[in-house]
Scaffold this motif. Structure first.
Motif, PDB file in Angstrom:
ATOM      1  N   PRO A 289      27.117   1.732 -14.496  1.00  0.00           N
ATOM      2  CA  PRO A 289      26.369   0.588 -13.939  1.00  0.00           C
ATOM      3  C   PRO A 289      25.738  -0.318 -14.997  1.00  0.00           C
ATOM      4  CG  PRO A 289      25.816   2.607 -12.779  1.00  0.00           C
ATOM      5  CD  PRO A 289      26.636   2.997 -13.977  1.00  0.00           C
ATOM      6  N   LYS A 290      25.497   0.205 -16.198  1.00  0.00           N
ATOM      7  CA  LYS A 290      24.857  -0.618 -17.220  1.00  0.00           C
ATOM      8  C   LYS A 290      25.868  -1.307 -18.138  1.00  0.00           C
ATOM      9  CE  LYS A 290      21.460  -0.649 -20.900  1.00  0.00           C
ATOM     10  NZ  LYS A 290      20.534   0.130 -21.702  1.00  0.00           N
ATOM     11  N   CYS A 291      26.761  -0.533 -18.762  1.00  0.00           N
ATOM     12  CA  CYS A 291      27.660  -1.123 -19.758  1.00  0.00           C
ATOM     13  C   CYS A 291      29.082  -1.338 -19.243  1.00  0.00           C
ATOM     14  CB  CYS A 291      27.702  -0.249 -21.006  1.00  0.00           C
ATOM     15  SG  CYS A 291      28.551   1.337 -20.780  1.00  0.00           S
ATOM     16  N   GLU A 292      29.373  -0.837 -18.060  1.00  0.00           N
ATOM     17  CA  GLU A 292      30.643  -1.011 -17.366  1.00  0.00           C
ATOM     18  C   GLU A 292      31.841  -0.327 -18.021  1.00  0.00           C
ATOM     19  OE1 GLU A 292      31.230  -5.093 -16.225  1.00  0.00           O
ATOM     20  OE2 GLU A 292      29.638  -4.934 -14.733  1.00  0.00           O
ATOM     21  N   ILE A 293      31.611   0.662 -18.897  1.00  0.00           N
ATOM     22  CA  ILE A 293      32.724   1.441 -19.421  1.00  0.00           C
ATOM     23  C   ILE A 293      33.280   2.295 -18.280  1.00  0.00           C
ATOM     24  CG2 ILE A 293      31.377   3.441 -20.210  1.00  0.00           C
ATOM     25  CD1 ILE A 293      33.218   3.481 -22.696  1.00  0.00           C
ATOM     26  N   LYS A 294      34.598   2.486 -18.256  1.00  0.00           N
ATOM     27  CA  LYS A 294      35.213   3.258 -17.176  1.00  0.00           C
ATOM     28  C   LYS A 294      34.957   4.748 -17.394  1.00  0.00           C
ATOM     29  CE  LYS A 294      39.367   4.209 -14.653  1.00  0.00           C
ATOM     30  NZ  LYS A 294      40.805   4.051 -14.495  1.00  0.00           N
ATOM     31  N   ILE A 295      34.455   5.396 -16.354  1.00  0.00           N
ATOM     32  CA  ILE A 295      34.211   6.840 -16.371  1.00  0.00           C
ATOM     33  C   ILE A 295      35.157   7.458 -15.356  1.00  0.00           C
ATOM     34  CG2 ILE A 295      32.536   8.660 -15.878  1.00  0.00           C
ATOM     35  CD1 ILE A 295      30.372   6.732 -16.923  1.00  0.00           C
ATOM     36  N   SER A 296      36.004   8.350 -15.837  1.00  0.00           N
ATOM     37  CA  SER A 296      37.038   8.943 -14.998  1.00  0.00           C
ATOM     38  C   SER A 296      36.852  10.457 -14.932  1.00  0.00           C
ATOM     39  CB  SER A 296      38.419   8.634 -15.571  1.00  0.00           C
ATOM     40  OG  SER A 296      39.405   9.385 -14.902  1.00  0.00           O
ATOM     41  N   PRO A 297      37.007  11.045 -13.744  1.00  0.00           N
ATOM     42  CA  PRO A 297      36.905  12.504 -13.644  1.00  0.00           C
ATOM     43  C   PRO A 297      38.061  13.204 -14.358  1.00  0.00           C
ATOM     44  CG  PRO A 297      37.601  11.577 -11.556  1.00  0.00           C
ATOM     45  CD  PRO A 297      37.262  10.429 -12.453  1.00  0.00           C
ATOM     46  N   ASP A 298      39.122  12.471 -14.683  1.00  0.00           N
ATOM     47  CA  ASP A 298      40.269  13.047 -15.389  1.00  0.00           C
ATOM     48  C   ASP A 298      40.048  13.126 -16.898  1.00  0.00           C
ATOM     49  OD1 ASP A 298      41.636  13.254 -12.964  1.00  0.00           O
ATOM     50  OD2 ASP A 298      42.453  11.234 -13.162  1.00  0.00           O
ATOM     51  N   ASP A 299      39.010  12.458 -17.405  1.00  0.00           N
ATOM     52  CA  ASP A 299      38.732  12.438 -18.843  1.00  0.00           C
ATOM     53  C   ASP A 299      38.075  13.755 -19.251  1.00  0.00           C
ATOM     54  OD1 ASP A 299      38.076  11.931 -21.477  1.00  0.00           O
ATOM     55  OD2 ASP A 299      36.755  10.246 -21.042  1.00  0.00           O
ATOM     56  N   GLU A 300      38.781  14.560 -20.014  1.00  0.00           N
ATOM     57  CA  GLU A 300      38.248  15.852 -20.462  1.00  0.00           C
ATOM     58  C   GLU A 300      37.785  15.807 -21.909  1.00  0.00           C
ATOM     59  OE1 GLU A 300      41.251  18.743 -19.617  1.00  0.00           O
ATOM     60  OE2 GLU A 300      41.207  18.352 -17.467  1.00  0.00           O
ATOM     61  N   THR A 301      37.799  14.630 -22.538  1.00  0.00           N
ATOM     62  CA  THR A 301      37.503  14.513 -23.963  1.00  0.00           C
ATOM     63  C   THR A 301      36.019  14.400 -24.282  1.00  0.00           C
ATOM     64  OG1 THR A 301      37.643  12.095 -23.964  1.00  0.00           O
ATOM     65  CG2 THR A 301      39.706  13.325 -24.333  1.00  0.00           C
ATOM     66  N   GLU A 302      35.205  13.998 -23.324  1.00  0.00           N
ATOM     67  CA  GLU A 302      33.785  13.687 -23.525  1.00  0.00           C
ATOM     68  C   GLU A 302      33.590  12.505 -24.468  1.00  0.00           C
ATOM     69  OE1 GLU A 302      31.039  16.880 -24.214  1.00  0.00           O
ATOM     70  OE2 GLU A 302      31.480  17.775 -22.280  1.00  0.00           O
ATOM     71  N   ASP A 303      34.608  11.638 -24.578  1.00  0.00           N
ATOM     72  CA  ASP A 303      34.457  10.420 -25.379  1.00  0.00           C
ATOM     73  C   ASP A 303      33.573   9.406 -24.670  1.00  0.00           C
ATOM     74  OD1 ASP A 303      36.060  11.377 -27.416  1.00  0.00           O
ATOM     75  OD2 ASP A 303      37.867  10.367 -26.713  1.00  0.00           O
ATOM     76  N   THR A 304      33.698   9.287 -23.351  1.00  0.00           N
ATOM     77  CA  THR A 304      32.947   8.262 -22.621  1.00  0.00           C
ATOM     78  C   THR A 304      31.711   8.801 -21.930  1.00  0.00           C
ATOM     79  OG1 THR A 304      34.388   8.544 -20.712  1.00  0.00           O
ATOM     80  CG2 THR A 304      34.939   6.765 -22.223  1.00  0.00           C
ATOM     81  N   PHE A 305      31.696  10.073 -21.581  1.00  0.00           N
ATOM     82  CA  PHE A 305      30.525  10.635 -20.916  1.00  0.00           C
ATOM     83  C   PHE A 305      30.374  12.118 -21.248  1.00  0.00           C
ATOM     84  CE2 PHE A 305      33.953  11.596 -18.009  1.00  0.00           C
ATOM     85  CZ  PHE A 305      33.637  12.851 -17.509  1.00  0.00           C
ATOM     86  N   THR A 306      29.164  12.610 -21.036  1.00  0.00           N
ATOM     87  CA  THR A 306      28.855  14.019 -21.224  1.00  0.00           C
ATOM     88  C   THR A 306      28.189  14.529 -19.958  1.00  0.00           C
ATOM     89  OG1 THR A 306      28.480  13.658 -23.586  1.00  0.00           O
ATOM     90  CG2 THR A 306      27.572  15.682 -22.650  1.00  0.00           C
ATOM     91  N   ILE A 307      28.617  15.685 -19.482  1.00  0.00           N
ATOM     92  CA  ILE A 307      27.952  16.302 -18.333  1.00  0.00           C
ATOM     93  C   ILE A 307      26.683  16.978 -18.840  1.00  0.00           C
ATOM     94  CG2 ILE A 307      28.103  18.081 -16.545  1.00  0.00           C
ATOM     95  CD1 ILE A 307      31.139  17.557 -16.458  1.00  0.00           C
ATOM     96  N   LEU A 308      25.548  16.546 -18.312  1.00  0.00           N
ATOM     97  CA  LEU A 308      24.270  17.115 -18.719  1.00  0.00           C
ATOM     98  C   LEU A 308      23.885  18.315 -17.869  1.00  0.00           C
ATOM     99  CD1 LEU A 308      22.174  13.863 -19.295  1.00  0.00           C
ATOM    100  CD2 LEU A 308      23.385  15.249 -20.993  1.00  0.00           C
TER     101      LEU A 308
END
Length: 74
Positions: free
Chosen positions: A20-39
């Protein structure tokens, strides 16, 4: 720190969405943790209630809700 809530019931497609802030795509298929981290996964009565993510680009916290769709109906 800013945090946002995204209801998966309102997300179209296969569960991907933009931060919602920077509009980078976050995909549940991404397993790399490049775009997001599960806290933190948040459980409620043996069911997944929420997942808290951190966007790795802007550091926003994103609270994913709406996992009750995954629950089997009795």
């Amino acid at each position: 720190m800013k945090y946002y809530t995204i209801d998966l019931k309102k997300v179209k497609g296969k569960g991907g969405f933009k931060c919602p802030k920077c509009e980078i795509k976050i995909s549940p298929d991404d397993e790399t943790e490049d775009t997001f981290t599960i806290l933190e996964p948040v459980m409620k009565e043996n069911s997944l209630a929420e997942i808290v993510l951190k966007c790795n680009k802007c550091a926003s916290q994103i609270h994913l809700i709406g996992f009750d769709l995954l629950e089997p109906k009795n």
